[in-house]
Scaffold this active site. Structure first.
Site, PDB file in Angstrom:
ATOM      1  N   GLU A  52      24.015  16.671  44.916  1.00 41.66           N
ATOM      2  CA  GLU A  52      22.955  17.578  45.377  1.00 41.66           C
ATOM      3  C   GLU A  52      21.685  17.180  44.648  1.00 41.66           C
ATOM      4  O   GLU A  52      21.609  17.262  43.413  1.00 41.66           O
ATOM      5  CB  GLU A  52      23.278  19.044  45.103  1.00 41.66           C
ATOM      6  CG  GLU A  52      22.196  19.950  45.693  1.00 41.66           C
ATOM      7  CD  GLU A  52      22.245  21.401  45.222  1.00 41.66           C
ATOM      8  OE1 GLU A  52      21.399  22.191  45.694  1.00 41.66           O
ATOM      9  OE2 GLU A  52      23.094  21.744  44.373  1.00 41.66           O
ATOM     10  N   ASP A  77      18.788  17.117  38.772  1.00 40.33           N
ATOM     11  CA  ASP A  77      17.448  17.691  38.676  1.00 40.33           C
ATOM     12  C   ASP A  77      16.830  17.203  37.372  1.00 40.33           C
ATOM     13  O   ASP A  77      17.545  16.942  36.407  1.00 40.33           O
ATOM     14  CB  ASP A  77      17.498  19.218  38.705  1.00 40.33           C
ATOM     15  CG  ASP A  77      16.225  19.830  39.273  1.00 40.33           C
ATOM     16  OD1 ASP A  77      15.153  19.645  38.655  1.00 40.33           O
ATOM     17  OD2 ASP A  77      16.277  20.487  40.332  1.00 40.33           O
ATOM     18  N   ASP A 126      10.718  20.667  47.873  1.00 40.37           N
ATOM     19  CA  ASP A 126       9.294  20.894  48.083  1.00 40.37           C
ATOM     20  C   ASP A 126       8.869  20.008  49.257  1.00 40.37           C
ATOM     21  O   ASP A 126       9.040  18.787  49.207  1.00 40.37           O
ATOM     22  CB  ASP A 126       8.521  20.505  46.827  1.00 40.37           C
ATOM     23  CG  ASP A 126       7.036  20.839  46.911  1.00 40.37           C
ATOM     24  OD1 ASP A 126       6.486  20.871  48.036  1.00 40.37           O
ATOM     25  OD2 ASP A 126       6.415  21.052  45.858  1.00 40.37           O
ATOM     26  N   LYS A 130       0.812  18.088  51.944  1.00 37.68           N
ATOM     27  CA  LYS A 130      -0.410  17.286  51.963  1.00 37.68           C
ATOM     28  C   LYS A 130      -0.088  15.807  52.151  1.00 37.68           C
ATOM     29  O   LYS A 130       0.861  15.293  51.571  1.00 37.68           O
ATOM     30  CB  LYS A 130      -1.193  17.491  50.661  1.00 37.68           C
ATOM     31  CG  LYS A 130      -1.788  18.892  50.528  1.00 37.68           C
ATOM     32  CD  LYS A 130      -2.619  19.021  49.274  1.00 37.68           C
ATOM     33  CE  LYS A 130      -3.234  20.408  49.171  1.00 37.68           C
ATOM     34  NZ  LYS A 130      -4.030  20.573  47.930  1.00 37.68           N
ATOM     35  N   ASP A 162      13.791  25.604  54.460  1.00 35.13           N
ATOM     36  CA  ASP A 162      13.097  26.691  55.160  1.00 35.13           C
ATOM     37  C   ASP A 162      11.769  26.200  55.714  1.00 35.13           C
ATOM     38  O   ASP A 162      11.029  26.966  56.332  1.00 35.13           O
ATOM     39  CB  ASP A 162      12.841  27.853  54.200  1.00 35.13           C
ATOM     40  CG  ASP A 162      11.870  27.463  53.092  1.00 35.13           C
ATOM     41  OD1 ASP A 162      12.157  26.458  52.391  1.00 35.13           O
ATOM     42  OD2 ASP A 162      10.841  28.129  52.913  1.00 35.13           O
TER      43      ASP A 162
END
Length: 224
Positions: A52, A77, A126, A130, A162
């Site tokens: 993950e 992470d 994220d 931009k 999402d």
């Protein structure tokens, strides 16, 4: 989170047997002992290996490990104070088939060997909307090339987000580059036929998104 709390979590991570924190030099110089040997040296079995990426608090990795005891999971992470929660839960509840790796996703192909990984999950990254942030999107062409290096020939990638932007951007890129889209859904909780592992496990933020009636999207694909 206060700095004292962060430091405490960093120190506690160092005591967890399921947390791995290689230095950047170890990875870049190809000196990392577990590269190509995660199942053999860490999990002590030959079960499928699932990553993950950007695992946050690690609750998705832990939940997948509980649901699929015959697979090995690694949450990755750069923010160790976040995945401290997942690592601690796995230790406390004696979940042996999940581990956590603290590193940047850009170094993923230095932490894992060729054809070592069976499946990748990218959960709520994220979207980097931009244009100048395109290089940081976790499904851009450069990242997909890194994933391809470590995935087995029939390995798959799952994107759950999402962000309608991230969903559309990724679908467009996959179709344009000739990758194989196995399944795509714009709203997994409203449309029938969604895979169970997509709807039965929710992250903390995902439950908040659902309370706000935000659609959760999902793509499952193979990199050609």
């Amino acid at each position: 989170m206060g700095s004292k709390n962060k430091l405490r979590r960093f120190r506690e991570n160092e005591t967890f047997s399921n947390v791995y924190q290689p230095t950047r030099d170890e990875l870049v110089n190809e000196e990392y002992e577990f590269k190509g040997n995660w199942n053999k040296n860490v999990f002590k079995n030959d079960n499928p290996l699932v990553l993950e990426l950007g695992c946050g608090k690690g609750e998705y990795s832990v939940a997948l490990a509980q649901r699929y005891p015959n697979k090995n999971f690694i949450g990755i992470d750069i923010k160790g104070a976040r995945f401290w929660r997942g690592a601690k839960t796995a230790v406390e509840e004696n979940i042996p088939n999940v581990a956590f790796l603290r590193t940047q996703i850009e170094l993923i192909d230095h932490a894992f060997g060729a054809n070592e990984v069976d499946e990748i999950w990218i959960t709520f990254p994220d979207p980097q909307i931009k244009y100048k942030r395109t290089k940081h999107r976790m499904t851009n062409a450069e990242f997909l090339a890194r994933y391809k290096k470590i995935l087995k020939e029939d390995g798959v990638v799952n994107l759950k987000t999402d962000s309608e932007f991230m969903h559309g951007y990724t679908l467009g890129l996959l179709h344009g580059a000739g990758h194989e889209v196995l399944y795509a859904n714009h709203n997994v909780y409203k449309q029938e036929g969604s895979p169970e592992e997509v709807t039965s496990i929710q992250t903390f933020y995902e439950s908040q998104y659902l309370e706000q009636n935000k659609a959760i999207t999902y793509i499952r694909f193979k990199i050609k």
